[in-house]
Design a protein around this motif. Structure first.
Motif, short mmCIF file in Angstrom:
data_model
loop_
_atom_site.label_atom_id
_atom_site.label_comp_id
_atom_site.label_asym_id
_atom_site.label_seq_id
_atom_site.Cartn_x
_atom_site.Cartn_y
_atom_site.Cartn_z
N LEU A 26 -3.17 5.31 6.65
CA LEU A 26 -2.79 5.59 5.26
C LEU A 26 -2.02 4.42 4.66
CD1 LEU A 26 -1.69 9.32 5.61
CD2 LEU A 26 -3.81 8.47 4.57
N GLN A 27 -1.11 3.84 5.43
CA GLN A 27 -0.33 2.71 4.95
C GLN A 27 -1.23 1.52 4.64
OE1 GLN A 27 2.47 1.09 7.80
NE2 GLN A 27 3.72 0.20 6.19
N ARG A 28 -2.15 1.22 5.54
CA ARG A 28 -3.08 0.10 5.33
C ARG A 28 -3.91 0.30 4.07
NH1 ARG A 28 -4.44 -0.39 10.76
NH2 ARG A 28 -6.10 1.10 10.44
N GLN A 29 -4.40 1.54 3.87
CA GLN A 29 -5.23 1.80 2.70
C GLN A 29 -4.43 1.71 1.40
OE1 GLN A 29 -8.32 1.70 2.59
NE2 GLN A 29 -8.95 2.65 0.69
N CYS A 30 -3.21 2.23 1.40
CA CYS A 30 -2.36 2.12 0.20
C CYS A 30 -2.09 0.65 -0.13
CB CYS A 30 -1.05 2.89 0.38
SG CYS A 30 -1.25 4.69 0.32
N LYS A 31 -1.85 -0.13 0.90
CA LYS A 31 -1.63 -1.57 0.70
C LYS A 31 -2.90 -2.22 0.16
CE LYS A 31 1.12 -4.64 3.10
NZ LYS A 31 1.66 -5.18 4.32
N HIS A 32 -4.05 -1.88 0.74
CA HIS A 32 -5.34 -2.41 0.29
C HIS A 32 -5.60 -2.06 -1.18
CE1 HIS A 32 -9.59 -3.48 0.28
NE2 HIS A 32 -9.85 -2.27 -0.18
N LEU A 33 -5.21 -0.86 -1.57
CA LEU A 33 -5.40 -0.41 -2.95
C LEU A 33 -4.31 -0.95 -3.89
CD1 LEU A 33 -6.32 3.32 -2.19
CD2 LEU A 33 -7.89 1.52 -2.99
N GLU A 34 -3.38 -1.72 -3.31
CA GLU A 34 -2.27 -2.32 -4.06
C GLU A 34 -1.40 -1.27 -4.76
OE1 GLU A 34 -4.04 -5.38 -6.51
OE2 GLU A 34 -4.43 -6.65 -4.76
N LYS A 35 -1.17 -0.17 -4.05
CA LYS A 35 -0.30 0.88 -4.58
C LYS A 35 1.15 0.49 -4.33
CE LYS A 35 -3.58 3.55 -5.97
NZ LYS A 35 -3.82 3.72 -7.39
N PRO A 36 2.06 0.85 -5.23
CA PRO A 36 3.48 0.53 -5.03
C PRO A 36 4.17 1.52 -4.09
CG PRO A 36 3.18 1.63 -7.12
CD PRO A 36 1.80 1.44 -6.53
N TYR A 37 3.42 2.38 -3.46
CA TYR A 37 3.95 3.39 -2.55
C TYR A 37 3.02 3.49 -1.35
CZ TYR A 37 0.35 5.87 -5.17
OH TYR A 37 -0.83 6.22 -5.78
N THR A 38 3.53 4.14 -0.31
CA THR A 38 2.72 4.45 0.87
C THR A 38 2.74 5.96 1.04
OG1 THR A 38 3.23 2.37 1.95
CG2 THR A 38 2.51 4.16 3.37
N ILE A 39 1.58 6.52 1.29
CA ILE A 39 1.47 7.96 1.53
C ILE A 39 1.62 8.22 3.03
CG2 ILE A 39 -0.08 9.96 1.37
CD1 ILE A 39 0.96 8.92 -1.35
N THR A 40 2.50 9.15 3.37
CA THR A 40 2.69 9.54 4.77
C THR A 40 1.72 10.68 5.10
OG1 THR A 40 4.34 11.22 4.24
CG2 THR A 40 5.14 8.95 4.63
N PRO A 41 1.50 10.97 6.39
CA PRO A 41 0.63 12.10 6.73
C PRO A 41 1.05 13.43 6.09
CG PRO A 41 0.83 10.69 8.63
CD PRO A 41 1.82 10.16 7.59
N PRO A 42 2.33 13.81 6.09
CA PRO A 42 2.69 15.07 5.42
C PRO A 42 2.45 15.02 3.91
CG PRO A 42 4.43 14.42 6.92
CD PRO A 42 3.47 13.26 6.84
N GLN A 43 2.68 13.85 3.29
CA GLN A 43 2.42 13.72 1.87
C GLN A 43 0.93 13.83 1.58
OE1 GLN A 43 4.26 9.94 1.05
NE2 GLN A 43 6.27 10.84 0.67
#
Length: 158
Positions: A26-43
């Motif tokens: 999830l962290q890698r994908q959020c970074k790839h999508l250039e999101k200013p946040y990281t989604i955790t598994p519970p989120q």
């Protein structure tokens, strides 16, 4: 009895390994999508449940996640800060808080779906469809057995 001979130790190890690997995906994908946040598994689970139902009371979300309402509230607050969900108080009973995805929340859920599906498929590598279904049924049975022991109710997860 050695720890590696107990179900609890194996479940803890599997849970730890899966959660860490899933968090990395999830962290890698959020970074790839250039999101200013990281989604955790519970989120991610919270967003996916809200996406499934469109509007979901926070108490029902807590039940779906198998966590206390206070923990769910913390997850909801973080998602709200990122602009991914909205809370709406019920007009009749102000104690009831309903959650829905914002357009950004809907977008991130759908952008994460392909990596979540791929992670799920990698996790089940080497398992036939029948074996996957049997494993999930066995996990449901364990949850049910433990719920009987502790008096907790997690049958809504299964």
């Amino acid at each position: 009895m050695r720890p590696d001979e107990t179900l609890g130790s194996w479940v803890a190890l599997v849970m730890h390994s899966l959660t860490n690997a899933f968090a990395e995906v999830l962290q890698r994908q959020c970074k790839h999508l250039e999101k200013p946040y990281t989604i955790t598994p519970p989120q991610w689970a919270a967003l996916a449940w809200i996406d499934t139902y469109q509007v979901l009371p926070i108490g029902v979300l807590a039940q779906k996640l198998g966590i206390d309402a206070s923990v769910a509230t913390g997850i909801v607050k973080r998602l709200e800060v990122h602009g991914l969900i909205e809370r709406v108080h019920d007009q009749i009973d102000r104690r009831i808080v309903r959650l829905s995805l914002t357009s950004e929340g809907s977008e991130i859920v759908h952008q994460l779906n392909p990596v979540v599906i791929a992670f799920n498929e990698r996790s089940f590598h080497g398992f036939s469809l029948e074996q996957q279904q049997i494993l999930l049924e066995q996990l449901r049975q364990i949850i049910s057995n433990v719920a009987l022991e502790t008096g907790s109710r997690h049958d809504n997860l299964v």
